[in-house]
Design an enzyme around this catalytic site. Sequence first.
Site, PDB file in Angstrom:
ATOM      1  N   PHE A 128       0.998  -1.227   0.167  1.00 45.11           N
ATOM      2  CA  PHE A 128       0.047   0.064  -0.236  1.00 45.11           C
ATOM      3  C   PHE A 128       0.830   1.353   0.050  1.00 45.11           C
ATOM      4  CE2 PHE A 128      -2.563  -3.247   2.031  1.00 45.11           C
ATOM      5  CZ  PHE A 128      -3.802  -2.959   1.742  1.00 45.11           C
ATOM      6  N   GLU A 144       2.985   7.769  -1.693  1.00 47.20           N
ATOM      7  CA  GLU A 144       2.374   9.094  -1.767  1.00 47.20           C
ATOM      8  C   GLU A 144       0.960   9.146  -2.413  1.00 47.20           C
ATOM      9  OE1 GLU A 144       3.276  11.709   0.113  1.00 47.20           O
ATOM     10  OE2 GLU A 144       5.199  10.843   1.057  1.00 47.20           O
ATOM     11  N   THR A 163      -4.324   2.001  -8.740  1.00 46.20           N
ATOM     12  CA  THR A 163      -5.684   2.948  -8.860  1.00 46.20           C
ATOM     13  C   THR A 163      -6.205   3.166  -9.976  1.00 46.20           C
ATOM     14  OG1 THR A 163      -5.941   5.367  -8.513  1.00 46.20           O
ATOM     15  CG2 THR A 163      -3.684   4.751  -8.703  1.00 46.20           C
ATOM     16  N   SER A 194      -0.695   9.809 -10.416  1.00 46.30           N
ATOM     17  CA  SER A 194      -1.094   8.645 -11.257  1.00 46.30           C
ATOM     18  C   SER A 194       0.156   8.289 -12.160  1.00 46.30           C
ATOM     19  CB  SER A 194      -2.277   9.072 -12.137  1.00 46.30           C
ATOM     20  OG  SER A 194      -2.293  10.135 -12.742  1.00 46.30           O
ATOM     21  N   LYS A 243       1.966   5.961 -10.081  1.00 52.23           N
ATOM     22  CA  LYS A 243       1.446   4.837  -9.953  1.00 52.23           C
ATOM     23  C   LYS A 243       1.603   3.811 -11.182  1.00 52.23           C
ATOM     24  CE  LYS A 243      -0.314   3.389  -6.719  1.00 52.23           C
ATOM     25  NZ  LYS A 243       0.042   2.854  -5.526  1.00 52.23           N
ATOM     26  N   GLY A 299      -5.082  19.758 -14.931  1.00 49.01           N
ATOM     27  CA  GLY A 299      -5.179  18.334 -15.653  1.00 49.01           C
ATOM     28  C   GLY A 299      -6.065  17.508 -14.689  1.00 49.01           C
TER      29      GLY A 299
HETATM   30  P1  NAD Z   1      -2.389   7.182   2.494  1.00 50.01           P
HETATM   31  O1  NAD Z   1      -1.765   8.266   2.009  1.00 50.01           O
HETATM   32  O2  NAD Z   1      -3.527   7.473   3.502  1.00 50.01           O
HETATM   33  O3  NAD Z   1      -1.181   6.317   3.311  1.00 50.01           O
HETATM   34  C1  NAD Z   1      -0.069   5.821   2.611  1.00 50.01           C
HETATM   35  C2  NAD Z   1       0.839   5.379   3.751  1.00 50.01           C
HETATM   36  O4  NAD Z   1       2.027   4.979   3.274  1.00 50.01           O
HETATM   37  C3  NAD Z   1       1.096   6.175   5.150  1.00 50.01           C
HETATM   38  O5  NAD Z   1       0.961   5.232   6.368  1.00 50.01           O
HETATM   39  C4  NAD Z   1       2.585   6.512   4.921  1.00 50.01           C
HETATM   40  O6  NAD Z   1       3.140   6.903   6.252  1.00 50.01           O
HETATM   41  C5  NAD Z   1       3.153   5.175   4.222  1.00 50.01           C
HETATM   42  N1  NAD Z   1       4.187   5.600   3.449  1.00 50.01           N
HETATM   43  C6  NAD Z   1       4.381   6.634   2.626  1.00 50.01           C
HETATM   44  N2  NAD Z   1       5.804   6.715   1.972  1.00 50.01           N
HETATM   45  C7  NAD Z   1       6.424   5.665   2.660  1.00 50.01           C
HETATM   46  C8  NAD Z   1       7.603   4.933   2.346  1.00 50.01           C
HETATM   47  N3  NAD Z   1       8.518   5.350   1.657  1.00 50.01           N
HETATM   48  N4  NAD Z   1       7.991   3.627   2.960  1.00 50.01           N
HETATM   49  C9  NAD Z   1       6.959   3.188   3.878  1.00 50.01           C
HETATM   50  N5  NAD Z   1       5.861   3.797   4.226  1.00 50.01           N
HETATM   51  C10 NAD Z   1       5.298   4.873   3.487  1.00 50.01           C
HETATM   52  O7  NAD Z   1      -2.766   6.160   1.249  1.00 50.01           O
HETATM   53  P2  NAD Z   1      -4.156   5.514   0.988  1.00 50.01           P
HETATM   54  O8  NAD Z   1      -5.209   6.431   0.549  1.00 50.01           O
HETATM   55  O9  NAD Z   1      -4.354   4.612   2.300  1.00 50.01           O
HETATM   56  O10 NAD Z   1      -3.538   4.736  -0.228  1.00 50.01           O
HETATM   57  C11 NAD Z   1      -3.018   3.361   0.198  1.00 50.01           C
HETATM   58  C12 NAD Z   1      -2.702   2.919  -1.170  1.00 50.01           C
HETATM   59  O11 NAD Z   1      -4.035   2.630  -2.227  1.00 50.01           O
HETATM   60  C13 NAD Z   1      -2.045   3.851  -2.097  1.00 50.01           C
HETATM   61  O12 NAD Z   1      -0.806   2.952  -2.865  1.00 50.01           O
HETATM   62  C14 NAD Z   1      -2.802   4.522  -3.231  1.00 50.01           C
HETATM   63  O13 NAD Z   1      -2.252   4.857  -4.542  1.00 50.01           O
HETATM   64  C15 NAD Z   1      -3.764   3.135  -3.246  1.00 50.01           C
HETATM   65  N6  NAD Z   1      -5.122   3.552  -3.618  1.00 50.01           N
HETATM   66  C16 NAD Z   1      -5.992   4.561  -2.766  1.00 50.01           C
HETATM   67  C17 NAD Z   1      -7.336   4.743  -3.206  1.00 50.01           C
HETATM   68  C18 NAD Z   1      -7.824   6.069  -2.240  1.00 50.01           C
HETATM   69  O14 NAD Z   1      -9.004   6.202  -2.643  1.00 50.01           O
HETATM   70  N7  NAD Z   1      -7.193   6.328  -1.427  1.00 50.01           N
HETATM   71  C19 NAD Z   1      -7.859   4.211  -4.150  1.00 50.01           C
HETATM   72  C20 NAD Z   1      -7.120   3.360  -4.900  1.00 50.01           C
HETATM   73  C21 NAD Z   1      -5.736   3.158  -4.465  1.00 50.01           C
HETATM   74  O1  DAU Z   2      -9.593   7.001  -8.010  1.00 51.45           O
HETATM   75  C1  DAU Z   2      -8.549   6.841  -6.868  1.00 51.45           C
HETATM   76  C2  DAU Z   2      -7.795   7.887  -6.276  1.00 51.45           C
HETATM   77  O2  DAU Z   2      -8.788   8.514  -5.622  1.00 51.45           O
HETATM   78  C3  DAU Z   2      -6.593   7.339  -5.632  1.00 51.45           C
HETATM   79  O3  DAU Z   2      -5.694   6.778  -6.326  1.00 51.45           O
HETATM   80  C4  DAU Z   2      -5.955   8.772  -4.671  1.00 51.45           C
HETATM   81  O4  DAU Z   2      -4.815   8.132  -3.763  1.00 51.45           O
HETATM   82  C5  DAU Z   2      -7.067   9.235  -3.803  1.00 51.45           C
HETATM   83  O5  DAU Z   2      -6.480  10.559  -3.496  1.00 51.45           O
HETATM   84  C6  DAU Z   2      -8.222   9.907  -5.071  1.00 51.45           C
HETATM   85  O6  DAU Z   2      -7.872  10.649  -5.970  1.00 51.45           O
HETATM   86  P1  DAU Z   2      -8.762  12.098  -6.201  1.00 51.45           P
HETATM   87  O7  DAU Z   2      -7.911  13.105  -6.803  1.00 51.45           O
HETATM   88  O8  DAU Z   2     -10.016  11.497  -7.180  1.00 51.45           O
HETATM   89  O9  DAU Z   2      -9.454  12.097  -4.671  1.00 51.45           O
HETATM   90  P2  DAU Z   2      -9.463  13.849  -3.825  1.00 51.45           P
HETATM   91  O10 DAU Z   2     -10.126  13.305  -2.668  1.00 51.45           O
HETATM   92  O11 DAU Z   2      -8.407  14.604  -3.834  1.00 51.45           O
HETATM   93  O12 DAU Z   2     -10.659  14.325  -4.975  1.00 51.45           O
HETATM   94  C7  DAU Z   2     -11.768  13.800  -5.163  1.00 51.45           C
HETATM   95  C8  DAU Z   2     -12.487  14.856  -6.376  1.00 51.45           C
HETATM   96  O13 DAU Z   2     -12.879  16.030  -5.476  1.00 51.45           O
HETATM   97  C9  DAU Z   2     -11.563  15.372  -7.463  1.00 51.45           C
HETATM   98  O14 DAU Z   2     -12.390  15.543  -8.786  1.00 51.45           O
HETATM   99  C10 DAU Z   2     -11.058  16.762  -6.862  1.00 51.45           C
HETATM  100  C11 DAU Z   2     -12.335  17.234  -6.024  1.00 51.45           C
HETATM  101  N1  DAU Z   2     -11.853  18.089  -5.026  1.00 51.45           N
HETATM  102  C12 DAU Z   2     -10.994  17.451  -4.073  1.00 51.45           C
HETATM  103  C13 DAU Z   2     -10.574  18.383  -2.901  1.00 51.45           C
HETATM  104  C14 DAU Z   2      -9.411  17.905  -2.139  1.00 51.45           C
HETATM  105  C15 DAU Z   2     -12.476  19.223  -4.611  1.00 51.45           C
HETATM  106  O15 DAU Z   2     -13.377  19.831  -5.638  1.00 51.45           O
HETATM  107  N2  DAU Z   2     -12.022  20.093  -3.610  1.00 51.45           N
HETATM  108  C16 DAU Z   2     -11.076  19.604  -2.850  1.00 51.45           C
HETATM  109  O16 DAU Z   2     -10.859  20.473  -1.711  1.00 51.45           O
END
Ligand code: NAD
Ligand code: DAU
Length: 354
Positions: A88, A91, A138, A164, A167, A295
């Site tokens: 997981f 960044e 993702t 992205s 990733k 973007g």
């Molecule tokens: P997050 O930012 O909440 O957590 C990331 C974690 O990784 C943190 O605990 C951080 O301390 C750790 N980390 C960062 N750099 C590191 C390093 N160099 N070594 C070890 N640990 C490190 O992220 P999340 O939202 O939980 O996402 C987790 C994974 O799922 C990511 O790979 C993200 O791309 C993927 N993902 C997220 C979403 C989403 O909606 N949040 C959707 C699809 C995929």
């Molecule tokens: O689709 C999966 C991805 O979803 C993951 O891979 C990423 O780690 C995760 O952060 C998320 O990315 P998004 O860019 O879609 O999520 P975010 O919550 O940043 O934004 C969701 C939508 O809301 C996007 O269209 C941007 C918009 N937004 C976001 C923020 C933070 C706003 O309009 N205002 C805001 O302040």
Amino acid sequence: MNTILVTGGAGFIGSNFVKYYLNKYPSDTLINLDDLTYAGNLENLKDIENNANYHFIKGSICDKELLRKIFKTEIKTTLEAPNLVAHFAAESHVDRSIKDSSPFIQTNVVGTQILLDTVREFWSTTSKKRNCFLHVSTDEVYGSLGKTGLFTENNQIKPNSPYSASKASSDLLVRAYYKTFNLPVITTRCSNNYGPYQFPEKLIPLIINNIINKKPLPIYGQGLNIRDWLFVLDHCAALDTAIKQGKFGEVYNIGGNNEWTNIDIVKLICKIMDEKLGNKTSSTQLINYVTDRPGHDLRYAIDATKIKNELGWEPEHTFEKGIVATIDWYLENQVWLQEVTSGEYQKYYNKHYL
Ligand code: NAD
Ligand code: DAU
């Protein structure tokens, strides 16, 4: 019995997964390697920190020697080398990647390569246990959809943000390690997650936190961008299914079939919270249209037919219930919100781990 190495297990999805996994497999051993960046928080794991099968290691996936020590069982001699890896650590925030992409390249690309190389060094094809490297990716790697259509696993990779792109680069490395070295890898590509423990820089917890604090609700552009929201525990269940049953070298899309424009989701959160908080004026008055994200991808929507047909996974949580449960969690955990936004939780880490 498995020994699973979870990277990034102190973050949002990782910490939900750690608890899900230990609850489902109480005899397995779980090692959580996390560097505790601003997004990693050991408070998220307080419920299980005394579980005898749970082991936390503070460190980076970029630290080759540390990774080798884990696989050589040199950290704790009682621990076996991991036969499963759920990766997981990353960044994860698009806006941060636009400001500075360096940590994204370092952790998401270089870190993944170092982890893959370590696993390749230690896993042998004659292992009696299932070896599997699960790469948690993702849907953003596919780029943006227009008004119609869904992402399938056959879509081209066309990332648009530095996040992205980083990733997508890691996905390509994972693919290459399967083709070149026959490493047992699986990649999953999930849509937007929501639920407890998400850092309040992401849309849903940011809006909840700002409504609590009566701060402006920033909407990028016109708020018409669309995301496909999935409850985090449904994602965890899908990842568990993939790591245990998935076919090596395959990619599985994961999604909730649950598309919302940003503005509609913000208005929904306002409505639910106003009822819960007994607000006399609507929180929609806090909505503030701001400059669009550069973007900015218009629409994400996942076709999750493959994982349903081949591995039998489907989401279990309805959005109606999931969003209310999520709002309730943040209302009940305002101390957590204050701590993660102020960096206060790091004191907890210093007290317990230094
Ligand atoms: P997050 O930012 O909440 O957590 C990331 C974690 O990784 C943190 O605990 C951080 O301390 C750790 N980390 C960062 N750099 C590191 C390093 N160099 N070594 C070890 N640990 C490190 O992220 P999340 O939202 O939980 O996402 C987790 C994974 O799922 C990511 O790979 C993200 O791309 C993927 N993902 C997220 C979403 C989403 O909606 N949040 C959707 C699809 C995929
Ligand atoms: O689709 C999966 C991805 O979803 C993951 O891979 C990423 O780690 C995760 O952060 C998320 O990315 P998004 O860019 O879609 O999520 P975010 O919550 O940043 O934004 C969701 C939508 O809301 C996007 O269209 C941007 C918009 N937004 C976001 C923020 C933070 C706003 O309009 N205002 C805001 O302040």
